[in-house]
Design an enzyme around this catalytic site. Sequence first.
Site, PDB file in Angstrom:
ATOM      1  N   THR A  18       0.911  -1.142   0.053  1.00 10.83           N
ATOM      2  CA  THR A  18       0.025  -0.031   0.111  1.00 10.83           C
ATOM      3  C   THR A  18       0.862   1.300   0.042  1.00 10.83           C
ATOM      4  OG1 THR A  18      -1.481  -1.323   1.422  1.00 10.83           O
ATOM      5  CG2 THR A  18      -2.085   1.021   1.023  1.00 10.83           C
ATOM      6  N   TYR A  19       1.986   1.195   0.730  1.00  6.92           N
ATOM      7  CA  TYR A  19       2.855   2.394   0.813  1.00  6.92           C
ATOM      8  C   TYR A  19       3.296   2.729  -0.438  1.00  6.92           C
ATOM      9  CZ  TYR A  19       7.053   4.915   2.382  1.00  6.92           C
ATOM     10  OH  TYR A  19       8.076   5.576   2.608  1.00  6.92           O
TER      11      TYR A  19
END
Length: 251
Positions: A156-157
Amino acid sequence: MTRNALVTGASRGIGRAIAVRLAADGVGLIGIHYGSNRAAAEETARLVESAGARAVLIGADLGEDGAKAAAEIAAAWTEAALAGDDGLDILVNNAGINGNQELHELDPATARRVLEVNLIAPMFLTQAVAPHLREGGRVVNVSTGYTRVAAPTHLTYAAAKAGINNLTRSLAAPLAARGATVNAVLPGVIETDINADWINLPGPRAQADALSVFGRIGTPEEVADAVGFLASPQSRWVTGETLDVTGGSAL
Ligand SMILES: NC(=O)c1ccc[n+]([C@@H]2O[C@H](COP(=O)([O-])OP(=O)(O)OC[C@H]3O[C@@H](n4cnc5c(N)ncnc54)[C@H](OP(=O)(O)O)[C@@H]3O)[C@@H](O)[C@H]2O)c1
C-alpha cells in the site's frame, strides 16, 4: 519579502531536517505540522528559531480523513501564521507512515490509513494551498525509492507513493499557471524513526547499508539538501520531476 514554508510531518526525521534546512536558507516563517508528537514539534521549532526563522506549530492527524485534515492545516496556516496575508511560497508534503504489509497481510483499515496519510492528505493540501501560492512558489513531495522497484513488503505504501509521483507530474501544468513548480524526491533508506523497528538489527542493517553504492544508509539532512534545492529559486526550470535521493540504490 522573505519566503515562507509549510512542512508536514516536521516534528521528526526528514521533515525536521527540511524545516531546519529551509530556515538556514533564509525562509523567514515555517509552519511545522505534526500528527500527535507536540513535544518533538516544539524541538523542531526551537531548532528553526535558532537558525533565524519564525515557527508556527500546526497539529492535525492525517490518518482518518486526509482531506478534512488538509483543510484544517490550510486554515490554521492562514489564520495563525499569516494574519491576513494568505500567501504561501513553499509547501513540502512530507508526513508519511509506511504500514509495511505483504499481500497476505493486507487489511482495509491499515491500507486506508496509509493511503490517507501518504496520498489523500498531500493531494488535498496541495489543492487547498494552490490558490495561495505566490509567483515562484514551490511544492515538494516526499515520495520513496520504493516506487522505482518492486516493493512486495510495502504494497500500500509504494502504491500511495507511486500515486504521489504521478500527481507531481500531473500538477506541473496547473501549478505553472501560478508560476509555481512541483517536484518530488525519492529517498532510499534513511536513519529515522519510521525504520526504528528494524534499523539496528545487525542483519537487516547490513542489507540496508549494502543497497546504496556508498555502502551506508542516508541521513535526513541528505534528503533535506535535495529538498532545499527544489524549494529554492535556483530550481525554477525543474518541474513535474521526481529526483532520486537513494545514494544510488538498486541502480
Ligand atoms: N526514512 C526512510 O527510510 C524513508 C525512505 C523513503 C521515504 N521516506 C518518506 O519520508 C517522509 C518522512 O519520513 P521519516 O522517515 O522522517 O518518518 P518519521 O521520522 O517517522 O516522521 C514522520 C512524520 O510524519 C508525521 N506523521 C506520521 N503519521 C501522521 C499522521 N497520521 N498524521 C499526521 N502526521 C503524521 C509524524 O508526526 P508525529 O511526530 O506527530 O507522529 C512525523 O512528523 C515520509 O513521507 C516517508 O514515507 C522515508
